[in-house]
Design a protein around this motif. Structure first.
Motif, PDB file in Angstrom:
ATOM      1  N   TRP A 177       3.380  23.695  -6.384  1.00  0.00           N
ATOM      2  CA  TRP A 177       2.355  22.715  -6.020  1.00  0.00           C
ATOM      3  C   TRP A 177       2.802  21.279  -6.269  1.00  0.00           C
ATOM      4  CZ3 TRP A 177       0.459  19.224  -9.509  1.00  0.00           C
ATOM      5  CH2 TRP A 177       0.552  19.519 -10.870  1.00  0.00           C
ATOM      6  N   HIS A 178       3.723  21.046  -7.233  1.00  0.00           N
ATOM      7  CA  HIS A 178       4.176  19.682  -7.510  1.00  0.00           C
ATOM      8  C   HIS A 178       4.779  19.024  -6.265  1.00  0.00           C
ATOM      9  CE1 HIS A 178       4.233  21.837 -11.381  1.00  0.00           C
ATOM     10  NE2 HIS A 178       3.914  20.678 -11.921  1.00  0.00           N
ATOM     11  N   TRP A 179       5.391  19.862  -5.412  1.00  0.00           N
ATOM     12  CA  TRP A 179       6.060  19.302  -4.231  1.00  0.00           C
ATOM     13  C   TRP A 179       5.087  18.879  -3.149  1.00  0.00           C
ATOM     14  CZ3 TRP A 179      10.847  17.592  -3.579  1.00  0.00           C
ATOM     15  CH2 TRP A 179      11.759  17.895  -4.588  1.00  0.00           C
ATOM     16  N   VAL A 180       3.827  19.287  -3.251  1.00  0.00           N
ATOM     17  CA  VAL A 180       2.804  18.745  -2.360  1.00  0.00           C
ATOM     18  C   VAL A 180       2.726  17.229  -2.537  1.00  0.00           C
ATOM     19  CG1 VAL A 180       0.308  18.661  -1.949  1.00  0.00           C
ATOM     20  CG2 VAL A 180       1.447  20.864  -2.247  1.00  0.00           C
ATOM     21  N   PHE A 181       2.999  16.765  -3.772  1.00  0.00           N
ATOM     22  CA  PHE A 181       3.003  15.334  -4.070  1.00  0.00           C
ATOM     23  C   PHE A 181       4.406  14.731  -3.985  1.00  0.00           C
ATOM     24  CE2 PHE A 181      -0.648  17.058  -6.489  1.00  0.00           C
ATOM     25  CZ  PHE A 181      -1.658  16.353  -5.858  1.00  0.00           C
ATOM     26  N   TYR A 182       5.403  15.463  -4.469  1.00  0.00           N
ATOM     27  CA  TYR A 182       6.771  14.929  -4.446  1.00  0.00           C
ATOM     28  C   TYR A 182       7.231  14.584  -3.030  1.00  0.00           C
ATOM     29  CZ  TYR A 182       8.080  15.858  -9.338  1.00  0.00           C
ATOM     30  OH  TYR A 182       8.186  15.827 -10.710  1.00  0.00           O
ATOM     31  N   ILE A 183       6.792  15.375  -2.056  1.00  0.00           N
ATOM     32  CA  ILE A 183       7.254  15.173  -0.684  1.00  0.00           C
ATOM     33  C   ILE A 183       6.852  13.799  -0.158  1.00  0.00           C
ATOM     34  CG2 ILE A 183       5.231  16.111   0.510  1.00  0.00           C
ATOM     35  CD1 ILE A 183       8.900  16.804   1.413  1.00  0.00           C
ATOM     36  N   ASN A 184       5.762  13.229  -0.732  1.00  0.00           N
ATOM     37  CA  ASN A 184       5.318  11.911  -0.292  1.00  0.00           C
ATOM     38  C   ASN A 184       6.262  10.789  -0.710  1.00  0.00           C
ATOM     39  OD1 ASN A 184       2.994  12.984   0.822  1.00  0.00           O
ATOM     40  ND2 ASN A 184       1.760  12.642  -1.000  1.00  0.00           N
ATOM     41  N   GLY A 187       0.811  -1.210   0.000  1.00  0.00           N
ATOM     42  CA  GLY A 187       0.000   0.000   0.000  1.00  0.00           C
ATOM     43  C   GLY A 187       0.845   1.260   0.000  1.00  0.00           C
ATOM     44  N   MET A 188       1.955   1.225   0.754  1.00  0.00           N
ATOM     45  CA  MET A 188       2.840   2.374   0.792  1.00  0.00           C
ATOM     46  C   MET A 188       3.469   2.612  -0.577  1.00  0.00           C
ATOM     47  SD  MET A 188       3.899   4.558   3.149  1.00  0.00           S
ATOM     48  CE  MET A 188       3.484   5.733   1.874  1.00  0.00           C
ATOM     49  N   GLY A 189       3.811   1.526  -1.258  1.00  0.00           N
ATOM     50  CA  GLY A 189       4.379   1.641  -2.599  1.00  0.00           C
ATOM     51  C   GLY A 189       3.387   2.233  -3.583  1.00  0.00           C
ATOM     52  N   VAL A 190       2.127   1.790  -3.511  1.00  0.00           N
ATOM     53  CA  VAL A 190       1.092   2.328  -4.396  1.00  0.00           C
ATOM     54  C   VAL A 190       0.871   3.810  -4.124  1.00  0.00           C
ATOM     55  CG1 VAL A 190      -1.356   2.212  -5.022  1.00  0.00           C
ATOM     56  CG2 VAL A 190      -0.070   0.102  -4.676  1.00  0.00           C
ATOM     57  N   PHE A 191       0.816   4.183  -2.848  1.00  0.00           N
ATOM     58  CA  PHE A 191       0.586   5.578  -2.490  1.00  0.00           C
ATOM     59  C   PHE A 191       1.729   6.468  -2.974  1.00  0.00           C
ATOM     60  CE2 PHE A 191       0.658   9.279   0.305  1.00  0.00           C
ATOM     61  CZ  PHE A 191      -0.674   9.679   0.254  1.00  0.00           C
ATOM     62  N   ALA A 192       2.970   6.035  -2.750  1.00  0.00           N
ATOM     63  CA  ALA A 192       4.127   6.826  -3.176  1.00  0.00           C
ATOM     64  C   ALA A 192       4.175   6.937  -4.702  1.00  0.00           C
ATOM     65  CB  ALA A 192       5.413   6.197  -2.648  1.00  0.00           C
ATOM     66  N   THR A 193       3.862   5.838  -5.390  1.00  0.00           N
ATOM     67  CA  THR A 193       3.841   5.865  -6.859  1.00  0.00           C
ATOM     68  C   THR A 193       2.755   6.801  -7.363  1.00  0.00           C
ATOM     69  OG1 THR A 193       4.654   3.590  -6.972  1.00  0.00           O
ATOM     70  CG2 THR A 193       3.588   4.461  -8.940  1.00  0.00           C
ATOM     71  N   GLY A 194       1.568   6.704  -6.770  1.00  0.00           N
ATOM     72  CA  GLY A 194       0.480   7.604  -7.152  1.00  0.00           C
ATOM     73  C   GLY A 194       0.844   9.058  -6.916  1.00  0.00           C
ATOM     74  N   SER A 195       1.539   9.339  -5.812  1.00  0.00           N
ATOM     75  CA  SER A 195       1.971  10.703  -5.510  1.00  0.00           C
ATOM     76  C   SER A 195       2.945  11.208  -6.569  1.00  0.00           C
ATOM     77  CB  SER A 195       2.631  10.759  -4.128  1.00  0.00           C
ATOM     78  OG  SER A 195       1.727  10.380  -3.115  1.00  0.00           O
ATOM     79  N   PHE A 196       3.898  10.358  -6.970  1.00  0.00           N
ATOM     80  CA  PHE A 196       4.859  10.743  -8.009  1.00  0.00           C
ATOM     81  C   PHE A 196       4.143  11.036  -9.325  1.00  0.00           C
ATOM     82  CE2 PHE A 196       7.678   9.621 -11.544  1.00  0.00           C
ATOM     83  CZ  PHE A 196       8.742  10.476 -11.294  1.00  0.00           C
ATOM     84  N   CYS A 246       1.054  12.012  -9.691  1.00  0.00           N
ATOM     85  CA  CYS A 246       0.317  13.275  -9.541  1.00  0.00           C
ATOM     86  C   CYS A 246       1.227  14.470  -9.811  1.00  0.00           C
ATOM     87  CB  CYS A 246      -0.271  13.377  -8.137  1.00  0.00           C
ATOM     88  SG  CYS A 246      -1.690  12.308  -7.833  1.00  0.00           S
ATOM     89  N   ALA A 247       2.446  14.415  -9.284  1.00  0.00           N
ATOM     90  CA  ALA A 247       3.397  15.510  -9.502  1.00  0.00           C
ATOM     91  C   ALA A 247       3.793  15.633 -10.966  1.00  0.00           C
ATOM     92  CB  ALA A 247       4.641  15.295  -8.640  1.00  0.00           C
ATOM     93  N   GLN A 248       3.719  14.508 -11.714  1.00  0.00           N
ATOM     94  CA  GLN A 248       4.096  14.490 -13.131  1.00  0.00           C
ATOM     95  C   GLN A 248       2.916  14.760 -14.057  1.00  0.00           C
ATOM     96  OE1 GLN A 248       7.330  13.718 -14.556  1.00  0.00           O
ATOM     97  NE2 GLN A 248       7.899  14.272 -12.468  1.00  0.00           N
ATOM     98  N   ALA A 249       1.726  14.995 -13.497  1.00  0.00           N
ATOM     99  CA  ALA A 249       0.515  15.159 -14.309  1.00  0.00           C
ATOM    100  C   ALA A 249       0.694  16.274 -15.337  1.00  0.00           C
ATOM    101  CB  ALA A 249      -0.677  15.456 -13.409  1.00  0.00           C
ATOM    102  N   TRP A 250       0.195  16.026 -16.553  1.00  0.00           N
ATOM    103  CA  TRP A 250       0.349  16.973 -17.653  1.00  0.00           C
ATOM    104  C   TRP A 250      -0.946  17.734 -17.962  1.00  0.00           C
ATOM    105  CZ3 TRP A 250       0.680  11.701 -17.880  1.00  0.00           C
ATOM    106  CH2 TRP A 250      -0.374  11.028 -18.494  1.00  0.00           C
ATOM    107  N   CYS A 251      -2.053  17.302 -17.356  1.00  0.00           N
ATOM    108  CA  CYS A 251      -3.323  17.996 -17.529  1.00  0.00           C
ATOM    109  C   CYS A 251      -4.205  17.665 -16.335  1.00  0.00           C
ATOM    110  CB  CYS A 251      -4.014  17.589 -18.841  1.00  0.00           C
ATOM    111  SG  CYS A 251      -4.529  15.858 -18.889  1.00  0.00           S
ATOM    112  N   ILE A 252      -5.315  18.370 -16.214  1.00  0.00           N
ATOM    113  CA  ILE A 252      -6.167  18.170 -15.042  1.00  0.00           C
ATOM    114  C   ILE A 252      -6.785  16.775 -15.039  1.00  0.00           C
ATOM    115  CG2 ILE A 252      -8.332  19.037 -16.037  1.00  0.00           C
ATOM    116  CD1 ILE A 252      -6.958  19.835 -12.530  1.00  0.00           C
ATOM    117  N   GLY A 253      -7.073  16.228 -16.234  1.00  0.00           N
ATOM    118  CA  GLY A 253      -7.642  14.886 -16.318  1.00  0.00           C
ATOM    119  C   GLY A 253      -6.689  13.829 -15.793  1.00  0.00           C
TER     120      GLY A 253
END
Length: 494
Positions: free
Chosen positions: A159-166, A77-86, A88-95
């Motif tokens: 704002w990207h670091w809100v996710f990167y920090i995870n 679960g921790m791996g999934v959460f950290a991957t999802g956070s990364f 999110c930080a790499q997102a290229w559009c709102i979708g």
């Protein structure tokens, strides 16, 4: 430090990070909107995708934890959460951000749906009170500190670091979990109830969607009513399925356990009150007083500060004295704090506001940690994950309902000042502009500002009665002596 406490370090770290992610993102939304040219409805789905996914998966995530090695499941679960956070930080559009938030929430559900169960396995009966107190501190701190942390990160790093920090926090948590967590073997190896899972997902998902979008759509809108209409038959079918199936995803007989049901009810009312309070307070701090989100977070530090001292002590005492005492007194303090909020004014200073919040922090600590302890100690160990997921799911639903009801109370009260006022609550930024314009004395705007102040008072004056109901329920129905006897028999009592 005992081995149990060392093992709980990565678990507590993960829980704090998952819960923090709910509140920390609010501050970053304006920057995200600017970068992606996103509409308000898109930004809402950045938040809703996370909440909906969590609500739908929490019971399932907890149940799976009863069937497999929970330590390995936690690391996954921790791996999934950290991957999802990364991602999110790499997102290229709102979708793409919305999709990645849902992935992040899958990991969040696994972690949040098993932390209480892991604590239950690590600590024997009679010695769980303090760790449940720490858990309560993490919950309260994540809600209150989110704006401070999110504001600082967004201002200084982006704002990207809100996710990167995870990501580094997640890696550290995985390493510590691998080293410190003992093997936590499966308690039950039974078939997965896929039919029940689907029925619960559709029923809870529809109900939650109707609650969180009702304010925007309108409570009598076809879409809102359709969500509620869909949820009812699916939840009914789910209940029938679980009562008749040999291997339910949620064993409804848990609610026949008196102490479990009483604690779940008390927690539901508490989190309902917390979320309605934390929903309204930013409108006062950011909108009416004109503070930044980061500064507004500092104004709310009284809640986590006091809770940090009260919750662990209350949790520890719940294994030594009748927990009914604290669980009855806690809501009274919380109601006192909400009453204090009916007296706030635009010109109030920091310390006056700080001391008015203190009873809320005391009340949260006195009720949440004993309730976590009693509820988890009352269920069979083989169903700890199921109980954990159920508690978290109900609490998340209570938070969504609290925000919705808070919004309804604000808009309904505003109609007393502005007849025909629509069912929407302007964001704090818009309120800040109205405050500035009202200084030039246009009477309608002065009336609107006064209406907002009065509406905030109104929310607290209505919601303050809920903790009193919680206290009464605990007083009438909780068997605190039963929990205390179990704790003492296990060697945790004096």
């Amino acid at each position: 430090m005992n081995r149990e406490w060392l093992a709980f370090v990565p678990v507590g770290l993960a829980l704090f990070m998952v819960l923090l992610d709910v509140s920390v993102l609010n501050v970053a939304l304006p920057r995200i909107a600017e970068d992606f040219h996103a509409k308000m409805s898109d930004l809402q789905w950045v938040l809703n995708a996370y909440t909906l996914t969590m609500v739908v998966l929490l019971v399932l995530a907890g149940r799976i934890g009863d069937m497999i090695r929970r330590d390995r499941y936690f690391l996954f679960g921790m791996g999934v959460f950290a991957t999802g956070s990364f991602l999110c930080a790499q997102a290229w559009c709102i979708g793409s951000l919305i999709v990645f938030r849902a992935i992040q929430a899958v990991g969040g559900a696994i972690l949040s749906g098993n932390t209480l169960a892991i604590a239950t396995e690590l600590f024997p009966p009679g010695k769980r009170g303090t760790v449940m107190g720490v858990n309560a501190v993490l919950v309260a701190s994540s809600l209150a500190l989110g704006p401070v942390i999110g504001g600082w990160i967004t201002t200084h790093l982006g704002w990207h670091w809100v996710f990167y920090i995870n990501v580094p926090v997640g890696i550290v948590s995985i390493i510590l979990g691998t080293i410190l967590l003992p093997p936590l073997g499966a308690k039950e190896k039974v078939p997965m109830d896929l039919t029940g899972t689907i029925l619960l997902a559709i029923g809870l998902g529809s109900l939650t969607l109707g609650i969180i979008k009702g304010q925007d759509w309108g409570w009598d809108n076809q879409k809102t009513l359709s969500c509620f209409a869909v949820s009812l038959p699916y939840l009914t079918a789910f209940a029938i399925r679980e009562l008749s199936y040999n291997y339910p995803i949620l064993d409804l007989s848990l609610f026949r356990i008196r102490n479990f049901t009483v604690c779940v009810t008390a927690l539901f009312i508490t989190f309902f009150g917390i979320s309605s309070s934390l929903f309204v307070i930013p409108y006062y701090l950011q909108g009416l007083k004109g503070l930044s989100a980061e500064d507004a977070g500092y104004w709310m530090l009284a809640i986590p500060f006091v809770n940090t001292f009260v919750a662990p002590l209350a949790g520890k005492l719940s294994d030594r004295i009748n927990p009914k005492y604290m669980m009855c007194i806690g809501p009274l303090f919380f109601a006192w704090g909400m009453f204090n909020m009916t007296k706030i004014s635009i010109g109030m200073g920091y310390w006056d506001f700080f001391f008015k919040l203190i009873p809320m922090g005391i009340g949260m600590g006195l009720i949440t940690s004993p309730a976590f302890n009693v509820s988890m100690s009352s269920v069979p160990p083989a169903k700890a994950g199921m109980a954990n997921g159920t508690i978290r799911s109900i609490n998340t639903l209570a938070q969504a309902m609290g925000v919705a009801v808070g919004g309804v109370l604000v808009t309904q009260n505003m109609k007393r000042y502005l007849p025909g006022y629509e069912n929407f609550v302007p964001d704090p930024g818009t309120m800040k502009v109205l405050i500035a314009i009202s200084k030039f004395n246009p009477l309608p705007l002065i009336g609107m500002v006064e209406g907002f102040v009065d509406s905030i008072h109104y929310v607290f004056s209505v919601m303050m009665y809920l903790p009193l109901i919680s206290s009464l329920i605990v007083f009438l129905f909780l068997r605190g002596g039963e929990h205390l006897k179990k704790a003492k028999n296990a060697g945790g009592g004096i």
